[in-house]
Motif scaffolding. Structure first.
Motif, mmCIF file in Angstrom:
data_model
loop_
_atom_site.group_PDB
_atom_site.id
_atom_site.type_symbol
_atom_site.label_atom_id
_atom_site.label_comp_id
_atom_site.label_asym_id
_atom_site.label_seq_id
_atom_site.Cartn_x
_atom_site.Cartn_y
_atom_site.Cartn_z
ATOM 1 N N MET A 90 -2.977 1.405 6.350
ATOM 2 C CA MET A 90 -3.834 0.286 5.974
ATOM 3 C C MET A 90 -3.502 -0.904 6.878
ATOM 4 O O MET A 90 -2.345 -1.307 6.971
ATOM 5 C CB MET A 90 -3.560 -0.045 4.494
ATOM 6 C CG MET A 90 -4.172 -1.287 3.981
ATOM 7 S SD MET A 90 -3.986 -1.580 2.182
ATOM 8 C CE MET A 90 -2.368 -1.012 1.762
ATOM 9 N N GLY A 111 2.101 1.015 1.547
ATOM 10 C CA GLY A 111 0.818 1.661 1.258
ATOM 11 C C GLY A 111 0.416 1.536 -0.202
ATOM 12 O O GLY A 111 0.057 2.511 -0.843
ATOM 13 N N THR A 171 -10.461 6.572 -1.490
ATOM 14 C CA THR A 171 -9.501 5.470 -1.537
ATOM 15 C C THR A 171 -10.197 4.128 -1.324
ATOM 16 O O THR A 171 -9.891 3.148 -2.012
ATOM 17 C CB THR A 171 -8.402 5.678 -0.483
ATOM 18 O OG1 THR A 171 -7.790 6.960 -0.705
ATOM 19 C CG2 THR A 171 -7.345 4.599 -0.569
ATOM 20 N N LEU A 207 -8.739 1.163 6.344
ATOM 21 C CA LEU A 207 -7.996 2.354 5.951
ATOM 22 C C LEU A 207 -8.169 3.412 7.038
ATOM 23 O O LEU A 207 -9.285 3.621 7.521
ATOM 24 C CB LEU A 207 -8.510 2.903 4.626
ATOM 25 C CG LEU A 207 -8.382 1.982 3.413
ATOM 26 C CD1 LEU A 207 -9.063 2.615 2.205
ATOM 27 C CD2 LEU A 207 -6.930 1.690 3.116
ATOM 28 N N LEU A 240 -1.504 4.633 -1.769
ATOM 29 C CA LEU A 240 -2.402 5.319 -0.855
ATOM 30 C C LEU A 240 -1.967 6.774 -0.719
ATOM 31 O O LEU A 240 -0.783 7.084 -0.868
ATOM 32 C CB LEU A 240 -2.362 4.670 0.529
ATOM 33 C CG LEU A 240 -2.866 3.241 0.664
ATOM 34 C CD1 LEU A 240 -2.717 2.775 2.105
ATOM 35 C CD2 LEU A 240 -4.293 3.120 0.212
#
Length: 146
Positions: free
Chosen positions: A93, A76, A45, A124, A87
């Protein structure tokens, strides 16, 4: 001196191709499989987010215009307004951005035609593992950190 018969030892070309094909399928499935552990998910990510920022910076410089990447820690999501990336479920986050780029709980990261940006620091977190993406305001370069 004894000569071997032509049908005794070794593999045929077809057998070798079948084995190589099976090995290729196994390797491809391993590479394409979604990461199962937390470290790999956070890493993937973070790299995706950094790549999105780098692309936005390149677009701003190529088009000689500002390019904005939306960042929504509440839902997200990050990306362009018409193409947001979500995400993974359970990942959080934390975002620090310029006050001028805040829009309530969400915000944006702006890239300018000269390569600079409004700057950001993004952390993250997923199952106890973290990865930081820092976007330098002066250079506009996204940098992955721990």
């Amino acid at each position: 001196m004894k000569l071997r018969s032509s049908s005794s030892a070794g593999f045929t070309l077809i057998e070798l191709l079948v084995v190589l094909g099976i090995m290729g399928l196994i390797l491809a499935s391993a590479v394409l499989a979604r990461p199962k552990n937390a470290v790999a998910r956070v890493e993937r990510t973070a790299r995706s987010m950094a790549a999105t920022f780098q692309l936005a910076r390149s677009r701003a410089m190529a088009a000689n215009t500002d390019v904005v990447v939306a960042i929504d820690p509440v839902n997200g999501e990050f990306g362009y307004r018409n193409a947001m990336h979500k995400l993974p479920k359970g990942m959080s986050m934390a975002v620090t951005i310029a006050e001028t780029e805040r829009l309530g709980d969400t915000g944006a990261l702006r890239f300018f035609p000269d390569g600079q940006s409004s700057g950001a620091d993004i952390l993250l977190s997923y199952q106890g593992h973290t990865r930081r993406i820092a976007v330098n305001w002066f250079t506009g370069e996204p940098v992955l950190g721990r």
